[in-house]
Scaffold this active site. Structure first.
Site, mmCIF file in Angstrom:
data_model
loop_
_atom_site.group_PDB
_atom_site.id
_atom_site.type_symbol
_atom_site.label_atom_id
_atom_site.label_comp_id
_atom_site.label_asym_id
_atom_site.label_seq_id
_atom_site.Cartn_x
_atom_site.Cartn_y
_atom_site.Cartn_z
ATOM 1 N N GLY A 47 5.756 0.042 -3.857
ATOM 2 C CA GLY A 47 4.920 0.078 -5.059
ATOM 3 C C GLY A 47 4.306 -1.290 -5.279
ATOM 4 N N GLY A 66 -6.113 -10.660 8.314
ATOM 5 C CA GLY A 66 -5.870 -11.786 9.203
ATOM 6 C C GLY A 66 -6.900 -12.890 9.116
ATOM 7 C CG ASP A 124 5.109 -2.860 8.135
ATOM 8 O OD1 ASP A 124 3.926 -2.539 7.929
ATOM 9 O OD2 ASP A 124 6.072 -2.284 7.604
ATOM 10 C CB THR A 126 3.699 -2.115 4.631
ATOM 11 O OG1 THR A 126 3.309 -1.184 5.622
ATOM 12 C CG2 THR A 126 3.905 -1.402 3.307
ATOM 13 N N GLY A 148 -0.742 -7.688 0.970
ATOM 14 C CA GLY A 148 -1.591 -7.915 -0.194
ATOM 15 C C GLY A 148 -0.787 -8.077 -1.470
ATOM 16 C CG ASP A 149 1.661 -4.965 -2.632
ATOM 17 O OD1 ASP A 149 0.502 -4.758 -3.042
ATOM 18 O OD2 ASP A 149 2.369 -4.079 -2.105
ATOM 19 C CB SER A 188 4.783 -10.930 3.690
ATOM 20 O OG SER A 188 3.485 -10.411 3.939
#
Length: 317
Positions: free
Chosen positions: A40, A228, A252, A254, A257-258, A288
């Protein structure tokens, strides 16, 4: 003292399948296993901000189910205050289904669950309570649109720095731009946002031009994440700065951006200027992607500092 951040946004449980390639339309791909991760955009950004050494409160909604309870325990383990989380009866905790390929690229489908019924009045009250405490309020749009509007409007009314991550772009954002939030789209979201405010699909418009157009509406910085390629920062006076991302071994993407948004919010809450804060966010996002799942690779403040100190002038001008 630690910077203080209030994060308003979605909490999901991510179910991740690593496959040899991403599926096409109507196609099935098979991976070896399914892994469960916390997810989330709101909850992920809260974790990123907390690991970057901020005091963080998270405001969102989960179902009255074991999944939601576990998800909140995971946030508490990162020292995140979850007292502003709404527990919804009869609506399950949100879930995301994610496929990741060997290059770390992903496809994501989200079942909003409790995120879609977050109470705008409860959100407004949480933001109001954070007035005088939070150095920044980060709002993402995977939750009920009325709750997004309530969060941004209350933050601005209380004179708080507001960062709006338009992921996804929802129609209600159009009316919020005049409130001067710092907007942080990726390139695809920027195109959607440009289309929303101009009526032009932006198919041939360069990213800097689209970002500059949004700045004319917000009179505030727009920070465009470019994967990137790093980020583009267009400031309120039109000054444009491109910040490259350092090299990365991608497992990964995923949550990258968060991670950027959480670290940006934490750094801005410390009073750091937007370009320097964005540079710190780029480094955090790059670090990350070394882990599988949205949160496993999220760096600590010490990790970010170490990497910033080791960068060449090309990546840390």
């Amino acid at each position: 003292m630690k910077p203080c951040v209030l994060v308003v946004g979605a909490l999901n449980v991510d179910l991740v399948v690593a496959a040899d390639r991403l599926p096409g339309p109507g196609e099935t791909v098979v991976g070896d296993k399914v892994e469960r991760h916390g997810g989330g955009k709101g909850a992920n950004a809260a974790v990123a901000a907390a690991r970057a050494d901020a005091d963080v409160r998270y405001c969102g909604a989960v179902g009255a189910d074991a999944t939601g309870s576990t998800a909140l325990d995971e946030l508490r383990a990162d020292s995140i205050d979850v007292t502003d989380v709404e527990i919804t009866e009869g609506t399950p905790t949100g879930s995301a289904l994610i496929v990741v390929d060997p290059k770390g690229e992903n496809q994501i489908a989200v079942g909003a669950g409790a995120n879609a019924v977050a109470d705008p009045d409860a959100v407004s009250s949480a933001v109001d309570r954070a007035s005088g405490w939070a150095g920044s309020v980060l709002v993402s749009t995977e939750i009920r649109p009325q709750a997004v509007v309530a969060a941004v409007q209350t933050a601005v009314a209380k004179g708080m720095r507001c960062i709006l991550n338009p992921a996804p772009v929802i129609p209600e954002i159009h009316g919020l731009l005049a409130l001067s939030p710092i907007v942080t789209p990726n390139a695809s979201e920027l195109r959607d946002l440009y289309a929303l405010v101009t009526g032009d699909d932006g198919a041939s418009a360069p990213v800097p031009d689209m970002a500059a157009e949004i700045v004319t509406r917000t009179k505030a910085p727009v920070v465009v994440t470019l994967g990137g390629d790093g980020v583009l920062v267009v400031e309120a006076d039109g000054t444009s700065t491109t910040i490259p991302a350092p090299p990365a071994e991608v497992r990964d993407t995923t949550g990258a951006g968060d991670t950027f948004n959480g670290v940006l919010a934490a750094t801005l809450a410390r009073g750091v200027p937007i370009v320097e804060a964005s540079r710190r966010g780029v480094v955090a996002a790059t670090l990350s992607v070394r882990g599988v799942g949205a949160r496993s690779g999220m760096p600590t403040a010490a990790d970010i500092d170490s990497t910033l100190g080791s960068l060449s002038p090309q990546h840390n001008p």
